[in-house]
Design an enzyme around this catalytic site. Structure first.
Site, PDB file in Angstrom:
ATOM      1  CG  HIS A 203     -62.558  -5.856  44.220  1.00  0.00           C
ATOM      2  ND1 HIS A 203     -63.413  -6.716  44.878  1.00  0.00           N
ATOM      3  CD2 HIS A 203     -62.066  -5.014  45.173  1.00  0.00           C
ATOM      4  CE1 HIS A 203     -63.457  -6.396  46.172  1.00  0.00           C
ATOM      5  NE2 HIS A 203     -62.646  -5.376  46.370  1.00  0.00           N
TER       6      HIS A 203
ATOM      7  CG  ASP B 185     -59.616  -7.366  50.914  1.00  0.00           C
ATOM      8  OD1 ASP B 185     -58.591  -6.671  50.818  1.00  0.00           O
ATOM      9  OD2 ASP B 185     -60.779  -6.893  50.911  1.00  0.00           O
TER      10      ASP B 185
ATOM     11  CG  HIS C 214     -64.109  -5.087  50.753  1.00  0.00           C
ATOM     12  ND1 HIS C 214     -62.950  -4.472  51.179  1.00  0.00           N
ATOM     13  CD2 HIS C 214     -65.136  -4.378  51.258  1.00  0.00           C
ATOM     14  CE1 HIS C 214     -63.274  -3.408  51.913  1.00  0.00           C
ATOM     15  NE2 HIS C 214     -64.591  -3.330  51.979  1.00  0.00           N
TER      16      HIS C 214
ATOM     17  CG  ASP D 264     -59.671  -4.647  53.593  1.00  0.00           C
ATOM     18  OD1 ASP D 264     -59.530  -5.875  53.796  1.00  0.00           O
ATOM     19  OD2 ASP D 264     -60.057  -4.172  52.505  1.00  0.00           O
TER      20      ASP D 264
HETATM   21 ZN    ZN Z   1     -60.871  -4.884  50.793  1.00  0.00          ZN
END
Ligand code: ZN
Length: 359
Positions: A170, A206, A208, A294
Site C-alpha cells: 500500500h 493480495d 486488497h 488474504d
Molecule cells: Zn490485503
C-alpha cells in the site's frame, strides 16, 4: 532438486504493533509476528532452504521512495519519544491526527510541520499503521529480504520467495499506510528493471488493491503493474483506488491493470483473473508477485473465498510464464492457514515453471 529459497530475517519480530486505531478506537492489531513465523514453519517443513536477508544500500529504497519519507520513517519513533508523547498524552506509538489533504492545501506545497505530533500527517494516509520502537528495523529488513530475493534470481535461481513482514504493497512514493511502511515488491521490481531492462511485471494477488505500486509506476512503461482484488466499489480498502479504469498515464499508458472482483468471489473467477493478469504481463523480462493470501475463504480481513487449491492454480498460471520470479509476502491474517496457503502458491509457481522447462 532443492525448493525455492525462502529469504528471511528475524528482525521482522521487532515490529509488534500494540493496536490499530480504527474509527478512533483502539482495535487489536492483526499484522503480527506469528504470521511470518507460521509461514517459515510450513516452508521449512516442506524442505525450502532458508537464506538470510543480506543488508542492502539505502539507494535501492530511494529508487522508489522519496528521501523525506525514508528519513521520517527511520527517525519517527525516536522523535516521538523525545517529544514526550509516550507520557503525555500517553501514546507509545507514532499515530497521525492531522493530514495534508489536497483540499486543505490547494495550490500550496505542504510545509513539513515543526510539531512532532503533526509531522506524521505529512506521510501517513491512515491511522491503522502505527510506528513503534522496532518498526523501522523490521521494515528495513523486509526490504533487504526482497532485494536479496531479487539478487538470487538475477544470479540464476528460477524463483525466490521473500518472507517480508510488515507487508508493503500500500506504500506509495511519498506516503505510508495500510499496515505497510516500505513497498518491498516495488523495490524488488525496480532492482530487476535496473539489472535486466524493462519491462518487468509486478502482479499483486493480495485481496486488497496494490495501490502503492500502481502509484509509483503509474506513468512508467518499464514496470507493468497489475492487481486482482476485492472491488473498492463494494466498500473495501483502499476505497479511493483500485477501479478498473485506472490504466496508467503517459508514457505508461496501458501499463496498469486492475481486476476488481465482487465480495464472495471464489476459486474459478479469482484464478481466471490471475490468469488474465499473467497473459497481460506478456513478454516482460521478469516477474514480481506481491503474494498476499488474504483472499482465502477463512481470512478475517477480506470477503473473497479462495481455497488452497485456488492459490496453487494461480501459482501455476504465474509460473507458466517462465520468467525469473521474485515472490514477496504481503497480507494474509488467518495464522492457522497462512503457512499452507503460501506453500500452495509457491509450489504452484514451481510446477508452472517446470511445465515450461519440460516443453
Ligand atoms: Zn490485503
Amino acid at each position: 532438486m532443492p525448493g525455492m529459497p525462502l529469504v528471511w530475517s528475524d528482525d521482522h519480530r521487532l515490529h509488534v504493533p500494540s493496536a490499530e486505531i480504527w474509527l478512533g478506537v483502539r482495535t487489536p492489531a492483526v499484522e503480527l509476528p506469528a504470521r511470518a513465523d507460521a509461514i517459515r514453519a510450513a516452508l521449512e517443513a516442506a524442505g525450502h532452504p532458508v537464506v538470510a536477508a543480506r543488508p542492502q544500500p539505502d539507494a535501492a529504497l530511494a529508487a522508489v521512495h522519496d528521501r523525506a519519507l525514508l528519513e521520517f520513517l527511520a527517525g519517527a519513533h525516536a522523535d516521538w519519544t523525545a517529544a514526550g508523547l509516550h507520557d503525555d498524552p500517553g501514546q507509545p506509538e507514532v499515530i497521525p491526527y492531522f493530514f495534508a489533504h489536497p483540499g486543505l492545501l490547494g495550490p500550496h506545497e505542504p510545509a513539513l510541520p515543526v510539531a512532532t505530533w503533526a509531522r506524521t500527517g505529512a506521510f501517513a494516509f491512515d491511522t491503522m499503521t502505527p510506528i513503534g520502537a522496532g518498526t523501522w528495523p523490521a521494515a528495513r529488513a523486509g526490504a533487504d529480504a526482497a532485494l536479496t530475493a531479487a539478487e538470487l534470481v538475477l544470479a540464476g535461481a528460477p524463483a525466490a520467495y521473500a518472507c517480508t513482514r510488515p507487508p508493503g504493497h500500500h506504500v506509495t512514493r511519498s506516503a505510508y499506510g495500510g499496515c505497510c511502511y516500505l513497498n518491498n515488491a516495488a523495490i524488488a521490481a525496480e532492482r530487476l528493471r535496473a539489472a535486466l531492462g524493462g519491462p518487468v511485471a509486478l502482479l499483486d494477488v493480495d485481496a486488497h488493491h496494490g495501490n502503492g505500486a500502481q502509484a509509483i509506476f503509474y506513468a512508467d512503461a518499464g514496470v507493468r503493474t497489475g492487481s486482482v482484488h476485492v472491488d473498492p466499489g463494494a466498500g473495501w480498502f483502499p476505497h479511493f483506488l483500485g477501479f478498473a479504469g485506472e490504466n496508467g498515464a503517459a508514457p505508461g499508458d496501458g501499463a496498469n491493470r486492475n481486476l476488481p472482483l465482487a465480495p464472495g468471489t471464489g476459486d474459478d473467477a479469482w484464478v481466471a483473473a490471475v490468469q488474465e493478469l499473467a497473459w497481460w504481463a506478456g513478454d516482460a523480462r521478469a516477474l514480481v508477485v506481491a503474494l498476499g493470501v488474504d483472499a482465502a475463504a477463512g481470512d478475517p480481513e477480506s470477503p473473497l473465498a479462495v481455497t488452497e487449491h485456488g492459490f496453487r492454480a494461480a501459482g501455476r498460471a504465474l509460473g507458466a510464464l517462465g520468467m525469473p520470479t521474485v515472490v514477496v509476502q504481503e497480507g494474509g491474517y488467518d495464522v492457522a492457514a497462512i503457512g499452507g496457503l503460501v506453500l500452495a502458491a509457491l509450489e504452484g509457481i514451481h510446477e508452472g515453471q517446470q511445465e515450461v522447462d519440460g516443453g
